[in-house]
Design an enzyme around this catalytic site. Structure first.
Site, short mmCIF file in Angstrom:
data_model
loop_
_atom_site.label_atom_id
_atom_site.label_comp_id
_atom_site.label_asym_id
_atom_site.label_seq_id
_atom_site.Cartn_x
_atom_site.Cartn_y
_atom_site.Cartn_z
N TYR A 155 0.85 -1.19 0.00
CA TYR A 155 0.00 0.00 0.00
C TYR A 155 0.88 1.24 0.00
CZ TYR A 155 -3.03 3.69 1.86
OH TYR A 155 -3.71 4.86 2.03
N GLU A 200 -3.63 7.39 -4.00
CA GLU A 200 -3.48 6.14 -3.25
C GLU A 200 -3.37 4.95 -4.19
OE1 GLU A 200 -6.00 4.89 0.49
OE2 GLU A 200 -6.82 3.89 -1.27
#
Ligand code: GDP
Ligand code: MN
Length: 380
Positions: A101, A190
């Site tokens: 991530y 993101e």
């Protein structure tokens, strides 16, 4: 403005962040054609402006054109947290060895950009933050200093990525993501998951990209990505008319002048046991056209049962606002009950104007609390 995954990935591609090849499809037939062009296994991905698509059944693998068509049939029309799927992104499927991530957001408290990286990607990042906060590596970037290679090294070593080839690729992606964040005036960039393939290739498998509305004038190509169909008719109308409008979930439509007063009105509605359906901020003005525009937007929301005007006359005079309201009601017919609370400069004159000439569905109340009570009662 939130971008769809495929739009965010287009910006990633321009920024030099590796993404898979894909095609947009709006029908099962287009999904089939896309799978034919791409060849091999593909993934059919719902394009909606919300997360958690995988869990909701909005992301499915397909072995070839036949399956892609069948999966598209299943996913199109699906409701994912209130968002109906009308578009699909058909992408060459990737093999996944690991899911990481990576994100850049704006940390308002610190007044700096914030990088977050963890090797525990793929899943809900809030869950990781709750269950193993130590797994998240967080690092601010000072705006004057900008991104420096040491930022990437801290993230990578902090998260425990050991493979040198992987480290190199991730470092490059962090730098480019930061550049994209600054370059496109983003609020959020993101990548979840940032995957490592069994062959050791690192790429972005998903994208969440939010661009600051106030900077869109600098990025006409990004502004063009806005999908009018993602908004309700009254939200579209508000944008067209330049009305500040926010949709909520209750029954009372709220109109006020000034953001602070509007926020307090929401609180008072809740205090007396009601729920706001939406709100419009008239700003400093209260002229007839502004009121007409706001009323059109508010009454366009089918959830509205009553309307509460909350006006404090500071620089704006209450009698002028009252005239605006009366003129607006001459120009349009409103079936909903309307409660008006006027206070401040020339409040009495304003209230008198309204009680003398107002239609029967308009109620004038002297205080915010009484007005809120009345509006909530009339919404029942
Ligand atoms: P989200 O659920 O809305 O965050 O959608 P994502 O694009 O992140 O996809 C959710 C999950 O689907 C990912 O974490 C992967 O596990 C899986 N997935 C997505 N694309 C592929 C792919 O190309 N190959 C494989 N094997 N899995 C994928
Ligand atoms: Mn994701």
């Amino acid at each position: 403005m939130d971008l769809y995954e495929y739009q965010g990935k287009e910006l990633f591609r321009r920024a030099g962040i590796p993404v898979s090849e894909g095609r947009l499809a709006t029908t099962p037939a287009e999904a089939r054609a896309a799978a034919e062009e791409l060849g091999g296994q593909v993934v059919v991905k719902a394009q909606v402006l919300t997360g958690g698509r995988g869990k909701a059944g909005g992301i499915k693998l397909a072995e070839g054109p036949d399956e892609a068509e069948a999966r598209a049939e299943e996913i199109l029309g699906l409701d994912i947290s209130g968002h109906v799927v009308r578009k699909l992104w058909i992408e060459k499927a990737s093999e996944i060895a690991r899911e990481y991530y990576l994100s850049v957001t704006f940390d308002r408290g610190a007044k700096e950009a914030l990088l977050i990286f963890t090797t525990q990607g793929g899943v809900d990042i809030e869950e990781v933050a709750a269950s193993s906060p130590e797994a998240l590596v967080r690092l601010h970037v000072h705006p004057f200093e900008g991104f420096q290679p040491f930022h990437a090294r801290r993230l990578i070593y902090g998260a425990g990525v050991a493979d040198p080839d992987e480290q190199k690729q991730i470092a490059a992606i962090v730098g480019r993501l930061y550049e994209a964040f600054v370059g496109f005036d983003a609020m959020l960039c993101e990548i979840n998951p940032l995957i490592v393939t069994p062959g050791g290739e690192v790429k972005a498998l998903d994208s969440k990209f939010t661009v600051d509305d106030n900077a869109l004038f600098k990025h006409p190509d990004v502004a063009e990505m806005r999908d009018p169909e993602a908004y309700s008719p009254e939200e579209r109308l508000a944008r067209e008319k330049g009305v500040t409008y926010v949709k909520l979930d209750g029954e009372v439509g709220i109109l006020g002048n000034g953001a602070g007063l509007v926020m307090s009105t929401l609180d008072v509605i809740a205090l007396v046991g009601g729920r706001p359906a939406n709100f419009c901020d008239l700003g400093g003005g209260g002229d007839a056209q502004g009121v007409v525009d706001a009323l059109e937007v508010i009454t366009g929301d089918p959830q509205v049962k009553s309307i509460l005007f909350n006006i404090f006359g500071g620089i704006t005079r209450c009698d002028v606002v009252a005239e605006g309201i009366l003129q607006a009601l001459e120009q349009m017919t409103i079936a909903h009950p309307i409660v008006v609370r006027l206070d401040g400069t020339n409040a009495e004159e304003g209230r008198r104007l309204l009680t003398d000439t107002a239609p029967p569905n308009l109620y004038v109340e002297p205080t915010m609390l009484e007005a809120a009570k009345k509006a909530v009662e009339l919404a029942k």
